[in-house]
Design a protein around this motif. Structure first.
Motif, PDB file in Angstrom:
ATOM      1  N   VAL A  11       0.847  -1.202   0.000  1.00 14.06           N
ATOM      2  CA  VAL A  11       0.000   0.000   0.000  1.00 14.06           C
ATOM      3  C   VAL A  11       0.881   1.251   0.000  1.00 14.06           C
ATOM      4  CG1 VAL A  11      -1.633   1.327   1.405  1.00 14.06           C
ATOM      5  CG2 VAL A  11      -2.021  -1.116   1.014  1.00 14.06           C
ATOM      6  N   GLU A  12       1.937   1.224   0.783  1.00 15.15           N
ATOM      7  CA  GLU A  12       2.844   2.375   0.841  1.00 15.15           C
ATOM      8  C   GLU A  12       3.556   2.582  -0.494  1.00 15.15           C
ATOM      9  OE1 GLU A  12       4.523   5.763   2.235  1.00 15.15           O
ATOM     10  OE2 GLU A  12       2.908   4.606   3.143  1.00 15.15           O
ATOM     11  N   LYS A  14       2.420   1.731  -3.439  1.00 16.03           N
ATOM     12  CA  LYS A  14       1.410   2.223  -4.388  1.00 16.03           C
ATOM     13  C   LYS A  14       1.051   3.681  -4.100  1.00 16.03           C
ATOM     14  CE  LYS A  14      -0.987   1.184  -7.970  1.00 16.03           C
ATOM     15  NZ  LYS A  14      -0.342   0.912  -9.241  1.00 16.03           N
ATOM     16  N   ARG A  15       1.049   4.055  -2.808  1.00 13.47           N
ATOM     17  CA  ARG A  15       0.767   5.448  -2.441  1.00 13.47           C
ATOM     18  C   ARG A  15       1.894   6.354  -2.928  1.00 13.47           C
ATOM     19  NH1 ARG A  15       2.107   9.131   0.840  1.00 13.47           N
ATOM     20  NH2 ARG A  15       3.504   7.934   2.162  1.00 13.47           N
ATOM     21  N   THR A  16       3.141   5.864  -2.811  1.00 14.95           N
ATOM     22  CA  THR A  16       4.298   6.646  -3.228  1.00 14.95           C
ATOM     23  C   THR A  16       4.409   6.724  -4.745  1.00 14.95           C
ATOM     24  OG1 THR A  16       5.459   5.934  -1.235  1.00 14.95           O
ATOM     25  CG2 THR A  16       6.804   6.855  -2.976  1.00 14.95           C
ATOM     26  N   PRO A  18       1.798   5.968  -7.436  1.00  8.61           N
ATOM     27  CA  PRO A  18       0.461   5.550  -7.870  1.00  8.61           C
ATOM     28  C   PRO A  18       0.376   5.165  -9.344  1.00  8.61           C
ATOM     29  CG  PRO A  18       0.526   7.918  -7.468  1.00  8.61           C
ATOM     30  CD  PRO A  18       1.837   7.366  -7.025  1.00  8.61           C
ATOM     31  N   VAL A  24      -1.798  -3.310  -6.132  1.00 15.37           N
ATOM     32  CA  VAL A  24      -1.467  -3.582  -4.730  1.00 15.37           C
ATOM     33  C   VAL A  24      -1.431  -5.088  -4.495  1.00 15.37           C
ATOM     34  CG1 VAL A  24      -2.268  -3.347  -2.334  1.00 15.37           C
ATOM     35  CG2 VAL A  24      -2.336  -1.379  -3.857  1.00 15.37           C
TER      36      VAL A  24
END
Length: 171
Positions: A11-12, A14-16, A18, A24
């Motif tokens: 998740v981190e 993918k957040r960093t 996108p 994910v």
């Protein structure tokens, strides 16, 4: 625990990033595999410091993984179960002493199990076409049979343990 850690990392990531093409779920799966391997190696090597069998553990880690790649085998339903059981198994196997007679017998049993059951349970784990499965079987048997020349008790135990994980009995 491994899946939870893998999920948080995925998740981190993918957040960093996108726009990265991996989902994910794909990241989670890949990270879980990596964490599983790192934990098995780390815990097993740590235990080997206490048993004084680091060389044996290194041989077990490498030989088991090589045979597993071509032969397949059972998968546990939890990453932590896999880590704990593998570290315990390798530590136990590293402590066993065998005579050359037992090495020959165990090699023979392992080769026979590979001949009968390899490859096992790899359908959902690999992209290798079914038409190449006979080559995987042959590679598995040859890997095990190489120990008839080497005559290593540690290799014998490693190959035997991995070949036992190939057994799939029909109900």
């Amino acid at each position: 625990m491994i899946n939870l850690m893998a999920d948080k990392i995925a998740v981190e990531i993918k957040r960093t990033a996108p726009d990265h093409p991996a989902s994910v779920a794909v990241l989670r799966y890949s990270i879980a595999l990596l964490l599983n391997a790192v934990l098995i190696i780390s815990i097993t090597l740590l235990l080997s410091v206490f048993t004084g069998r680091t060389q044996e553990i290194m041989i077990l880690l490498v030989s088991f993984a090589i045979l597993r790649q071509v032969s397949g085998g059972i998968h546990l339903n939890s990453g932590m179960k896999c880590v704990i059981s593998t570290a315990a198994l390798f530590t136990l196997l590293s402590l066993i002493e065998l005579s050359s007679s037992y090495v020959m017998i165990i090699n023979g049993i392992a080769a026979l199990l590979c001949l009968i059951f390899a490859p096992s349970r790899i359908e959902k784990q690999t992209r290798i076409s079914v038409k190449y499965y006979p080559l995987l079987k042959l590679a598995s048997v040859l890997i095990v049979c190489s120990n008839f020349l080497i005559m290593s008790p540690v290799l014998s135990l490693s190959f035997f343990a991995q070949s036992m994980l190939l057994i799939k009995l029909r109900r």
